[in-house]
Design a protein around this motif. Structure first.
Motif, PDB file in Angstrom:
ATOM      1  N   LEU A 158     -11.541   4.864   2.803  1.00 16.21           N
ATOM      2  CA  LEU A 158     -12.366   3.524   2.625  1.00 16.21           C
ATOM      3  C   LEU A 158     -13.403   3.752   1.635  1.00 16.21           C
ATOM      4  CD1 LEU A 158     -13.100   3.193   6.451  1.00 16.21           C
ATOM      5  CD2 LEU A 158     -11.518   2.114   5.103  1.00 16.21           C
ATOM      6  N   ARG A 159     -13.855   4.688   0.902  1.00 16.45           N
ATOM      7  CA  ARG A 159     -14.646   4.711   0.123  1.00 16.45           C
ATOM      8  C   ARG A 159     -13.966   4.403  -1.438  1.00 16.45           C
ATOM      9  NH1 ARG A 159     -17.593  10.039  -0.716  1.00 16.45           N
ATOM     10  NH2 ARG A 159     -16.561  10.838   1.060  1.00 16.45           N
ATOM     11  N   LEU A 160     -12.585   4.990  -1.323  1.00 16.68           N
ATOM     12  CA  LEU A 160     -12.008   4.626  -2.380  1.00 16.68           C
ATOM     13  C   LEU A 160     -11.408   3.161  -2.719  1.00 16.68           C
ATOM     14  CD1 LEU A 160      -9.097   7.528  -2.196  1.00 16.68           C
ATOM     15  CD2 LEU A 160     -10.688   7.009  -4.181  1.00 16.68           C
ATOM     16  N   LEU A 161     -11.413   2.525  -1.605  1.00 18.04           N
ATOM     17  CA  LEU A 161     -11.010   1.149  -1.499  1.00 18.04           C
ATOM     18  C   LEU A 161     -12.067   0.120  -2.095  1.00 18.04           C
ATOM     19  CD1 LEU A 161      -9.412   0.141   2.017  1.00 18.04           C
ATOM     20  CD2 LEU A 161      -8.348   0.212  -0.577  1.00 18.04           C
ATOM     21  N   GLN A 162     -13.158   0.628  -2.124  1.00 18.83           N
ATOM     22  CA  GLN A 162     -14.450  -0.107  -2.726  1.00 18.83           C
ATOM     23  C   GLN A 162     -14.391  -0.288  -4.342  1.00 18.83           C
ATOM     24  OE1 GLN A 162     -17.920   1.785  -1.079  1.00 18.83           O
ATOM     25  NE2 GLN A 162     -17.287   1.596   1.211  1.00 18.83           N
ATOM     26  N   ILE A 163     -13.746   0.573  -5.013  1.00 16.53           N
ATOM     27  CA  ILE A 163     -13.510   0.594  -6.003  1.00 16.53           C
ATOM     28  C   ILE A 163     -11.854   0.587  -7.070  1.00 16.53           C
ATOM     29  CG2 ILE A 163     -15.536   2.239  -6.531  1.00 16.53           C
ATOM     30  CD1 ILE A 163     -13.623   4.710  -7.244  1.00 16.53           C
ATOM     31  N   GLY A 164     -11.020   0.502  -5.941  1.00 16.38           N
ATOM     32  CA  GLY A 164      -9.695   0.199  -6.427  1.00 16.38           C
ATOM     33  C   GLY A 164      -8.750  -0.037  -5.601  1.00 16.38           C
ATOM     34  N   LYS A 165      -7.450   0.102  -6.062  1.00 20.99           N
ATOM     35  CA  LYS A 165      -6.253   0.081  -4.924  1.00 20.99           C
ATOM     36  C   LYS A 165      -5.617   1.361  -4.799  1.00 20.99           C
ATOM     37  CE  LYS A 165      -5.217  -4.825  -6.694  1.00 20.99           C
ATOM     38  NZ  LYS A 165      -4.115  -5.423  -7.134  1.00 20.99           N
TER      39      LYS A 165
END
Length: 344
Positions: free
Chosen positions: A226-233
């Motif tokens: 979920l943290r990764l989703l905040q900056i990319g795909k």
């Protein structure tokens, strides 16, 4: 090597030395060679260091009675091109759980400067071309994470390892399994990937940090996704496959509803505390429908307590245990020794 980006596998192990050996054998056979392995040994007691020494993965044993993590660099060969693979063996001084192990491995791998970190448990075995297929997407814009298909030992797809998130419906799990139709596509966007063959771009790690070690076990991979989703795909690449040999033990992942000793062995019950605590913390942080979240939490808690009253002979202790899991999650209290104290 055609693609110059460097890849470091991060493998976390605890008391599964035979499975670990098979995981390492699969990593050094990759048709797209890896450059390094960070092996985090969570203070295994089954002779893991001795096996690694016997199989020539390491050249010396770690000291006994460690008071802090011990790291040593060794070299092994990739069996595809005979190039050198750096193997960084980290012997932890205590069992920090999967979350603590991945925190340690991601931190150290990132600090070494590798471009991609390939996270997996010791019971994972990537197919020989798994990384080669994923590497075709290294240069794709906005991608921060790549994941392949997780295969069970019976050959079926383990759909629970790759999912999407409905932020308005947290219970029973924050992530929902991806529809099987997506596995016939060349690629598709996903929201979550378990740490079973999850390839993460270091540029993203620089922005979001490391997995939360305080989770100890359960849902640390969901939180990190979920943290990764905040900056990319995050992309699923179905043709890249990885075998997951041991799914979660029966009972450990089950709801608190059935807590009879034959369902969850008493000496393993404490592990389920982390699942509910971490889910409550995630739900409170990410839900877009607080009324539904708290309603679902209350219903789950009531069902669990009813199950204990009906079937458990240690009612007071178990109910106290359950309530603490829910309350600690809501309050964000991460005392990882607490469940053992509550039960014993």
């Amino acid at each position: 090597m055609e693609n110059k980006e460097t890849v470091c596998a991060v493998v976390v192990t605890y008391n599964r030395k035979k499975l670990l050996k098979e995981c390492l054998e699969a990593l050094i056979k990759q048709t797209r060679p890896i450059q390094a392995i960070y092996l985090i040994d969570n203070a295994s007691t089954d002779g893991t260091p001795d096996l690694l020494l016997e199989k020539d993965y390491i050249k010396e044993l770690p000291p006994k009675n460690l008071s802090k993590p011990w790291e040593k660099e060794f070299e092994i060969k990739n069996l595809t091109d005979e190039d050198t693979i750096k193997l960084y063996y980290v012997r932890m001084h205590e069992n920090t759980g999967g979350a603590g192990g991945f925190h340690e491995g991601v931190k150290r791998g990132y600090e070494r400067g590798y471009d991609w970190l390939w996270l997996m448990d010791d019971d994972a075995e990537p197919y020989i071309d798994s990384l080669e297929i994923l590497s075709n997407y290294f240069k794709k814009k906005d991608i921060v994470g790549l994941a392949g298909t997780v295969i069970r030992p019976n050959g079926s797809i383990a759909v629970s390892h790759r999912g999407i998130v409905d932020y308005s419906r947290i219970f029973p799990l924050i992530q929902k399994p991806l529809d099987l139709n997506n596995y016939s596509r060349n690629e598709c966007d996903i929201h979550t990937a378990s740490f079973v063959g999850f390839l993460i771009k270091s540029e993203a790690i620089a922005k979001i940090g490391y997995p939360i070690k305080d989770f100890f076990i359960h849902h640390d991979d969901i939180e990190y996704s979920l943290r990764l989703l905040q900056i990319g795909k995050i992309k699923l690449i179905p043709k890249s496959k990885i075998l997951h040999k041991e799914a979660a033990k029966k009972g450990i992942e089950k709801s608190f509803l059935w807590m009879k000793s034959e369902r969850i062995p008493y000496d393993k019950l404490w592990l389920s505390y982390y699942s509910k605590r971490n889910l409550m913390w995630l739900g409170k942080k990410y839900t877009t429908n607080r009324a539904r979240f708290y309603s679902g939490a209350i219903k789950s808690l009531i069902r669990t307590i009813v199950g204990v009253i009906l079937f458990d002979d240690k009612k007071f202790k178990r109910i106290r245990f359950i309530l603490n899991a829910y309350i600690d999650g809501l309050k964000g209290k991460f005392d990882n020794e607490k469940p053992k104290r509550l039960l014993y």
